[in-house]
Design a protein around this motif. Structure first.
Motif, PDB file in Angstrom:
ATOM      1  N   SER A   1      18.626  36.784  17.263  1.00  0.00           N
ATOM      2  CA  SER A   1      17.879  37.576  18.249  1.00  0.00           C
ATOM      3  C   SER A   1      16.917  36.693  19.044  1.00  0.00           C
ATOM      4  O   SER A   1      16.797  36.835  20.265  1.00  0.00           O
ATOM      5  N   VAL A   2      16.242  35.778  18.364  1.00  0.00           N
ATOM      6  CA  VAL A   2      15.304  34.872  19.039  1.00  0.00           C
ATOM      7  C   VAL A   2      16.068  33.915  19.973  1.00  0.00           C
ATOM      8  O   VAL A   2      15.636  33.656  21.103  1.00  0.00           O
TER       9      VAL A   2
ATOM     10  N   LYS B   1      20.311  34.156   4.524  1.00  0.00           N
ATOM     11  CA  LYS B   1      21.160  35.216   5.083  1.00  0.00           C
ATOM     12  C   LYS B   1      20.331  36.348   5.686  1.00  0.00           C
ATOM     13  O   LYS B   1      20.705  36.923   6.709  1.00  0.00           O
ATOM     14  N   LYS B   2      19.157  36.640   5.073  1.00  0.00           N
ATOM     15  CA  LYS B   2      18.348  37.742   5.591  1.00  0.00           C
ATOM     16  C   LYS B   2      17.640  37.383   6.905  1.00  0.00           C
ATOM     17  O   LYS B   2      17.193  38.258   7.623  1.00  0.00           O
ATOM     18  N   TYR B   3      17.539  36.088   7.228  1.00  0.00           N
ATOM     19  CA  TYR B   3      16.891  35.655   8.469  1.00  0.00           C
ATOM     20  C   TYR B   3      17.868  35.505   9.635  1.00  0.00           C
ATOM     21  O   TYR B   3      17.448  35.351  10.769  1.00  0.00           O
ATOM     22  N   ILE B   4      19.160  35.511   9.359  1.00  0.00           N
ATOM     23  CA  ILE B   4      20.145  35.127  10.369  1.00  0.00           C
ATOM     24  C   ILE B   4      20.106  36.021  11.611  1.00  0.00           C
ATOM     25  O   ILE B   4      20.168  35.533  12.744  1.00  0.00           O
ATOM     26  N   LEU B   5      19.984  37.322  11.424  1.00  0.00           N
ATOM     27  CA  LEU B   5      19.934  38.234  12.565  1.00  0.00           C
ATOM     28  C   LEU B   5      18.680  37.995  13.409  1.00  0.00           C
ATOM     29  O   LEU B   5      18.738  38.004  14.641  1.00  0.00           O
ATOM     30  N   LEU B   6      17.565  37.738  12.745  1.00  0.00           N
ATOM     31  CA  LEU B   6      16.322  37.443  13.454  1.00  0.00           C
ATOM     32  C   LEU B   6      16.463  36.141  14.250  1.00  0.00           C
ATOM     33  O   LEU B   6      16.065  36.071  15.417  1.00  0.00           O
ATOM     34  N   ILE B   7      17.060  35.130  13.650  1.00  0.00           N
ATOM     35  CA  ILE B   7      17.260  33.845  14.328  1.00  0.00           C
ATOM     36  C   ILE B   7      18.154  34.029  15.553  1.00  0.00           C
ATOM     37  O   ILE B   7      17.851  33.529  16.641  1.00  0.00           O
TER      38      ILE B   7
ATOM     39  N   PHE C   1      12.474  41.896   8.271  1.00  0.00           N
ATOM     40  CA  PHE C   1      13.150  40.979   9.185  1.00  0.00           C
ATOM     41  C   PHE C   1      14.089  41.728  10.136  1.00  0.00           C
ATOM     42  O   PHE C   1      14.247  41.334  11.283  1.00  0.00           O
ATOM     43  N   ASN C   2      14.683  42.802   9.656  1.00  0.00           N
ATOM     44  CA  ASN C   2      15.540  43.619  10.515  1.00  0.00           C
ATOM     45  C   ASN C   2      14.717  44.359  11.571  1.00  0.00           C
ATOM     46  O   ASN C   2      15.139  44.483  12.720  1.00  0.00           O
ATOM     47  N   ILE C   3      13.546  44.821  11.172  1.00  0.00           N
ATOM     48  CA  ILE C   3      12.653  45.508  12.116  1.00  0.00           C
ATOM     49  C   ILE C   3      12.154  44.519  13.176  1.00  0.00           C
ATOM     50  O   ILE C   3      12.147  44.830  14.376  1.00  0.00           O
ATOM     51  N   ILE C   4      11.775  43.330  12.735  1.00  0.00           N
ATOM     52  CA  ILE C   4      11.329  42.304  13.700  1.00  0.00           C
ATOM     53  C   ILE C   4      12.475  41.925  14.635  1.00  0.00           C
ATOM     54  O   ILE C   4      12.272  41.735  15.835  1.00  0.00           O
ATOM     55  N   SER C   5      13.670  41.842  14.104  1.00  0.00           N
ATOM     56  CA  SER C   5      14.846  41.530  14.918  1.00  0.00           C
ATOM     57  C   SER C   5      15.049  42.600  15.998  1.00  0.00           C
ATOM     58  O   SER C   5      15.331  42.281  17.159  1.00  0.00           O
ATOM     59  N   LEU C   6      14.889  43.860  15.641  1.00  0.00           N
ATOM     60  CA  LEU C   6      15.011  44.944  16.615  1.00  0.00           C
ATOM     61  C   LEU C   6      13.909  44.841  17.675  1.00  0.00           C
ATOM     62  O   LEU C   6      14.169  45.012  18.867  1.00  0.00           O
ATOM     63  N   ILE C   7      12.699  44.535  17.252  1.00  0.00           N
ATOM     64  CA  ILE C   7      11.575  44.393  18.192  1.00  0.00           C
ATOM     65  C   ILE C   7      11.856  43.252  19.173  1.00  0.00           C
ATOM     66  O   ILE C   7      11.662  43.396  20.394  1.00  0.00           O
TER      67      ILE C   7
END
Length: 198
Positions: A10-11, A2-8, A64-70
Motif C-alpha cells: 500500500s505504501v 507476512k502481516k506487514y506485506i499488504l501495508l508495504i 496493520f490491515n487497518i493502517i493499510s486501508l487508511i
C-alpha cells in the motif's frame, strides 16, 4: 513479515502514485498515449490493496490491515485532490527563478530567436524550465514583457503556463493569449500561473 506485506505494498502504491502524478506532464509529453500504462497499473494495484485490506479487516481486525486501508484511502484522496501541477510550478519557480530570468533576458536581447507565431525554442541547457522546450512570447516591447513558460501544453484538455508579466494580471488579460483564460494565480511579483481552456 507476512502481516506487514499488504501495508508495504500500500505504501509503495502511494509513493509510485505520487511520483506518477508529480511527473505526469513530462510523461504525457514524452510517452503520449503510453503514459496511461503506469496509471492503469497503479489503479489496479490500488484496487487490489483496497479489496485485500477490506477482506483482511473483516476476517481479522489487525492494526496493520487497518493502517493499510487508511494508506489506500489517503492515496486516492491525494491523487484526486492534491494540486500537483500548481505545487510543482511553485517549487520550480523558487528553484529555477534565475534560469527563467536569464531566458527572459536572452529573449529581450534577441539572443533567442522568436518565430512569427511567437514561439521561441530554448537552448538545450535551458529546456528543463518548459515542458515543451519552447516558450510563448506574447509581448516583448517597451509597453511590456509577457512570456509564457509551458507547464502543460494540452490539445483538447486545457493548457497551463508559468507567465512572466511586467504589466501584471491586466497585461495578461489584455494580451492575445491564444485561448480563453480559465484562471490566473499570482505566485510572486511578475509571475503568474495561467490556465487556459485549450
Amino acid at each position: 513479515m507476512k502481516k506487514y506485506i499488504l501495508l508495504i505494498i500500500s505504501v509503495i502504491v502511494m509513493i509510485l502514485s505520487f511520483l506518477n502524478s508529480w511527473f505526469s506532464d513530462q510523461l504525457l509529453d514524452s510517452l503520449f498515449i503510453f503514459a496511461l500504462i503506469p496509471i492503469l497499473v497503479l489503479f489496479v494495484g490500488w484496487i487490489i490493496c483496497l479489496v485485500l485490506s477490506v477482506i483482511k479487516i473483516i476476517k481479522n481486525k489487525n492494526v496493520f490491515n487497518i493502517i493499510s486501508l487508511i494508506v489506500t484511502v489517503l492515496t486516492a484522496l491525494l491523487i484526486l485532490f492534491f494540486p500537483f501541477r500548481e505545487a510543482k510550478v511553485r517549487l520550480e519557480l523558487n528553484l529555477y527563478e534565475e534560469e527563467y530570468l536569464e531566458i527572459i533576458r536572452m529573449i529581450v536581447d534577441n539572443k533567442i530567436k522568436v518565430d512569427d507565431l511567437g514561439n521561441a525554442k530554448l537552448p538545450d541547457k535551458c529546456k528543463k524550465v518548459s515542458t515543451s522546450g519552447e516558450v510563448a512570447v506574447y509581448q516583448n516591447d517597451e509597453d511590456g514583457k509577457l512570456i509564457g513558460f509551458w507547464v502543460f501544453r494540452g490539445m483538447l484538455s486545457g493548457s497551463a503556463q508559468l507567465v512572466y508579466s511586467t504589466g501584471g494580471e491586466q497585461l495578461i488579460r489584455s494580451s492575445d493569449i491564444e485561448h480563453p483564460i480559465v484562471s490566473i494565480d499570482k505566485l510572486k511579483d511578475n509571475w503568474y500561473y495561467v490556465v487556459t481552456d485549450y
